[in-house]
Enzyme design. Structure first.
Site, PDB file in Angstrom:
ATOM      1  N   GLY A  12      40.687  40.828  42.009  1.00  0.00           N
ATOM      2  CA  GLY A  12      40.341  41.056  41.014  1.00  0.00           C
ATOM      3  C   GLY A  12      39.561  42.399  41.059  1.00  0.00           C
ATOM      4  O   GLY A  12      38.613  43.031  41.538  1.00  0.00           O
ATOM      5  N   ASN A 107      39.155  42.857  51.349  1.00  0.00           N
ATOM      6  CA  ASN A 107      39.584  42.550  52.468  1.00  0.00           C
ATOM      7  C   ASN A 107      41.397  42.027  52.257  1.00  0.00           C
ATOM      8  O   ASN A 107      41.629  42.805  53.050  1.00  0.00           O
ATOM      9  CB  ASN A 107      39.140  40.671  53.467  1.00  0.00           C
ATOM     10  CG  ASN A 107      38.393  40.399  52.116  1.00  0.00           C
ATOM     11  OD1 ASN A 107      39.145  40.344  51.192  1.00  0.00           O
ATOM     12  ND2 ASN A 107      37.728  39.478  52.726  1.00  0.00           N
ATOM     13  N   THR A 132      34.265  44.479  46.072  1.00  0.00           N
ATOM     14  CA  THR A 132      34.625  43.564  45.387  1.00  0.00           C
ATOM     15  C   THR A 132      33.283  42.137  45.031  1.00  0.00           C
ATOM     16  O   THR A 132      32.299  42.458  45.374  1.00  0.00           O
ATOM     17  CB  THR A 132      35.000  42.274  47.336  1.00  0.00           C
ATOM     18  OG1 THR A 132      35.239  40.517  46.084  1.00  0.00           O
ATOM     19  CG2 THR A 132      34.103  42.651  48.030  1.00  0.00           C
ATOM     20  N   ASP A 134      32.444  39.436  45.713  1.00  0.00           N
ATOM     21  CA  ASP A 134      32.795  38.324  46.595  1.00  0.00           C
ATOM     22  C   ASP A 134      31.279  39.148  47.190  1.00  0.00           C
ATOM     23  O   ASP A 134      30.757  38.450  48.052  1.00  0.00           O
ATOM     24  CB  ASP A 134      33.761  38.353  47.411  1.00  0.00           C
ATOM     25  CG  ASP A 134      34.149  37.583  46.279  1.00  0.00           C
ATOM     26  OD1 ASP A 134      33.862  36.685  45.143  1.00  0.00           O
ATOM     27  OD2 ASP A 134      35.652  37.159  46.719  1.00  0.00           O
ATOM     28  N   GLY A 177      33.987  32.546  43.967  1.00  0.00           N
ATOM     29  CA  GLY A 177      33.165  32.818  45.603  1.00  0.00           C
ATOM     30  C   GLY A 177      33.883  31.269  46.263  1.00  0.00           C
ATOM     31  O   GLY A 177      34.158  30.526  46.196  1.00  0.00           O
ATOM     32  N   TYR A 292      35.553  34.420  34.458  1.00  0.00           N
ATOM     33  CA  TYR A 292      35.388  36.288  34.527  1.00  0.00           C
ATOM     34  C   TYR A 292      34.036  37.419  34.239  1.00  0.00           C
ATOM     35  O   TYR A 292      34.412  38.094  34.565  1.00  0.00           O
ATOM     36  CB  TYR A 292      37.079  36.213  33.970  1.00  0.00           C
ATOM     37  CG  TYR A 292      37.759  36.286  35.029  1.00  0.00           C
ATOM     38  CD1 TYR A 292      38.191  34.932  35.948  1.00  0.00           C
ATOM     39  CD2 TYR A 292      39.891  36.726  34.460  1.00  0.00           C
ATOM     40  CE1 TYR A 292      39.437  34.700  36.307  1.00  0.00           C
ATOM     41  CE2 TYR A 292      40.618  35.397  34.472  1.00  0.00           C
ATOM     42  CZ  TYR A 292      40.217  34.969  35.804  1.00  0.00           C
ATOM     43  OH  TYR A 292      41.664  34.236  36.372  1.00  0.00           O
ATOM     44  N   MET A 293      33.185  36.470  33.894  1.00  0.00           N
ATOM     45  CA  MET A 293      32.578  37.283  32.856  1.00  0.00           C
ATOM     46  C   MET A 293      31.833  38.165  34.252  1.00  0.00           C
ATOM     47  O   MET A 293      31.587  39.372  33.943  1.00  0.00           O
ATOM     48  CB  MET A 293      31.488  36.530  32.233  1.00  0.00           C
ATOM     49  CG  MET A 293      32.268  35.572  30.288  1.00  0.00           C
ATOM     50  SD  MET A 293      32.750  37.857  29.981  1.00  0.00           S
ATOM     51  CE  MET A 293      34.668  37.259  29.568  1.00  0.00           C
TER      52      MET A 293
END
Lengths: 388, 388
Positions: A12, A107, A132, A134, A177, A292-293
């Site tokens: 992403g 990852n 990332t 995340d 997440g 996606y913001m």
């Protein structure tokens, strides 16, 4: 090293992944004059297909404009290469005479670099540069892209809380997440006082119960007249199933090519809407997904995040000269430092949010959690206290 | 006028409605030393219930902090007063000795002021100060709150377009707007080139056809490999029904206290997801709602919008001294000027987006539309052109 460096972006996009790409490209110019820098389009797919952008001669000013632009300027991919695919990638790298391949991602991306390292026999340096939203990479205090995403999320929940002070009701926003709750927890970074939302936080690290959720919301409404909720798309119930699986009929669930459940489509939001309508009839409720913001909103790109991402790219070139590995952002004496760590420590692993970041109930930040987010995402806007 | 000014905020909050409130409060201090300024909590409800904040003595610096804070600091309301309610409001105003009541809001709010004017017999000056992210007030070139909302929307679609360049697919975002398409159309304000999304725009002013929609998306995918779509929550089909009504079973539709259909809950988004899954099977598609973010996101507050909103509040005090009316933002010789206009010209009316703002197909901005948004929402960020 005066041969060819290949750079690609995987997974992403983030607000600062281009900083890392440009940081690496410019560091090659500095350290290895005469070397060629090829950008592979759409991650490893461009290497497989021989689809490159030659970054060698692009003027620095133009590259710096790209660096400031969110999302992956080279394109990205969700491909997780198997052995045959890896073989094609290795052949592709050999074909362009690559001495090093820097792959920027999370990852899965570091996992690809681990596989390629094992398969290559040491002729090419494989480097993973972290990225990332995340924030779930082992060995890292935080990851490039996370601070900007957290800043968006903190701003979105501050905004929603102010909105619902004016027009009371229930607000639920679903945050990206799958396994780690860092981004969802960052929703509480900019609370302006004890009264402020988010009043409830649900992360994948804690089991979710639909009944307890309705009770939590009721109690919050009694106290604050409004209830602002941040929930990770990846929350799971006691039995370990994704919440969306327990709420949505199986025939309406979508899965991707890897069999992963599509988590935050409209189904999960709608399931929350229905649960609130049944559990708290007549209450004004709104459920949205931040979507996606967080990973690239142009109005929430953090300067520290940009700088760290750029430096991680530059450091990746150093790691390439040192045989390859993964670049990690660690914090020592309050300062972010870059370290080379073994790929195997990061590849395919997930770092969860530390258990002590939340209170006992698991729905609010603890002091430790608050300290972490205040350090990474200090409040950026001066906000007055509303009269309601 | 040295008596009491009452100020209230109505309808959906915006990023700058507090500027107007503070602009009015400070102008009273300047023009009418000794006058009292009361802020009514939750719109007219506070007048009815005697629930006020005394703004008279609050230090200017503190008020300016509030001015810079999004959402309605006094609270807001969706109440549309009937005759009996209006009577209570009038009595409430008389009780505090109000000489003027400045109500900041959109067409419903101006409608309330019109009713109160008719009922009062002229002892109190009723002023409507404009505010709406819908940009749908008659007599106005644009309305305070719109520029910031448009800036968020333009930024969100720029972000989505960059994201989907990197990982191609279909993206649909639902934008607020029941009757007017201005905010949805602002999604195209920051396109970086001819290739950029949003590639399709659907507004309430043009009839929506589900079949044509799938065709439009198909054609766009063929050309650009991705398709970014902006759609107003209020789009209607040929027969004049709200799209959500034609797509969602009647028993799953929600209505508010006024009988208005709840437009942009999850049901509309999910209906789009299903339509795309059926019409374009196997294509990656994501549907989100921008939700409440456009009307107050802290990272997209526009300075011109702030200034104009502040000045509209100050001008409202002038209009109060002049017997009342509605404040309008008009453009003369390229500059925004404030004018007093009769309440009746604005009250309860909806300004639609001019038909010539879109092309013949109705899915792209025309030159006229583009010129309007470029004037109001010039691009704020320097964006490099991606390599994909």
């Amino acid at each position: 090293m005066a041969g060819t460096f290949v750079i690609a972006q995987g997974g992403g996009p983030t607000a600062v992944i281009n900083q890392t790409m440009v940081g690496a490209a410019l560091e090659v110019r500095k350290r290895h004059p005469g070397a060629r820098v090829l950008g592979s389009r759409y991650g490893v797919r461009g290497i497989r297909d021989g689809d490159y952008v030659d970054l060698t001669e692009i003027p620095e000013a133009e590259l710096m404009r790209i660096a400031g632009t969110p999302s992956a300027a080279l394109g990205s991919t969700r491909d997780k290469p198997d052995a045959a695919y890896c073989d094609l990638v290795l052949k592709g790298l050999q074909k362009v005479g690559a001495e090093a391949f820097i792959y920027i991602g999370g990852n899965d991306t570091s996992g690809t670099q681990q596989i390629l390292t094992d398969a290559s026999g040491g002729s090419i340096a494989f480097v993973h540069a972290p990225k990332t939203i995340d924030n779930d990479l082992e060995e890292n205090d935080h990851t490039p892209g996370f601070i900007s995403a957290a800043e968006y999320t903190a701003g979105a929940f501050l905004t929603a809380d102010l909105d619902f002070r004016a027009l009371p009701g229930i607000y639920v926003a679903i945050v990206m997440g799958r396994h780690a709750g860092f981004l969802t927890a960052s929703s509480a970074a900019w609370q302006i006082d004890e009264e402020s939302g988010p009043h409830l936080i649900y992360v994948p690290e804690r089991a979710f119960s639909a009944e307890r959720f309705i009770d939590d919301v009721k109690r919050t409404l009694d106290r604050h007249k409004r209830c602002i909720v941040a929930v990770s798309e990846g929350v799971t119930t006691e039995d370990g199933r994704a919440l969306v699986e327990t709420l949505v009929p199986a025939e309406r669930l979508e899965r991707d090519a890897h069999g992963n459940l599509k988590l935050s489509g409209g189904e999960l939001g709608l399931a929350f809407e229905h649960a609130l309508r049944e559990g708290l009839p007549g209450k004004r409720a709104r459920v949205d997904a931040l979507g996606y913001m967080p990973r690239g909103f142009v109005g929430a790109i953090n300067r520290v995040d940009q700088q760290e991402a750029f430096e991680a790219g530059a450091f990746a070139v150093q790691v390439a000269g040192d045989g390859g590995g993964s670049v990690a952002l660690q914090v020592e004496n309050g300062r972010t430092v870059l370290r080379k760590v073994p790929l195997i420590n990061v590849a395919g692993k997930t770092r969860h949010m530390p258990a002590d970041f939340l209170d006992e109930a698991g729905t609010h930040l603890s002091a430790a959690g608050r300290a972490y987010f205040e350090r990474l995402v200090p409040r950026k806007y001066d906000i007055g206290k509303p009269f309601v």
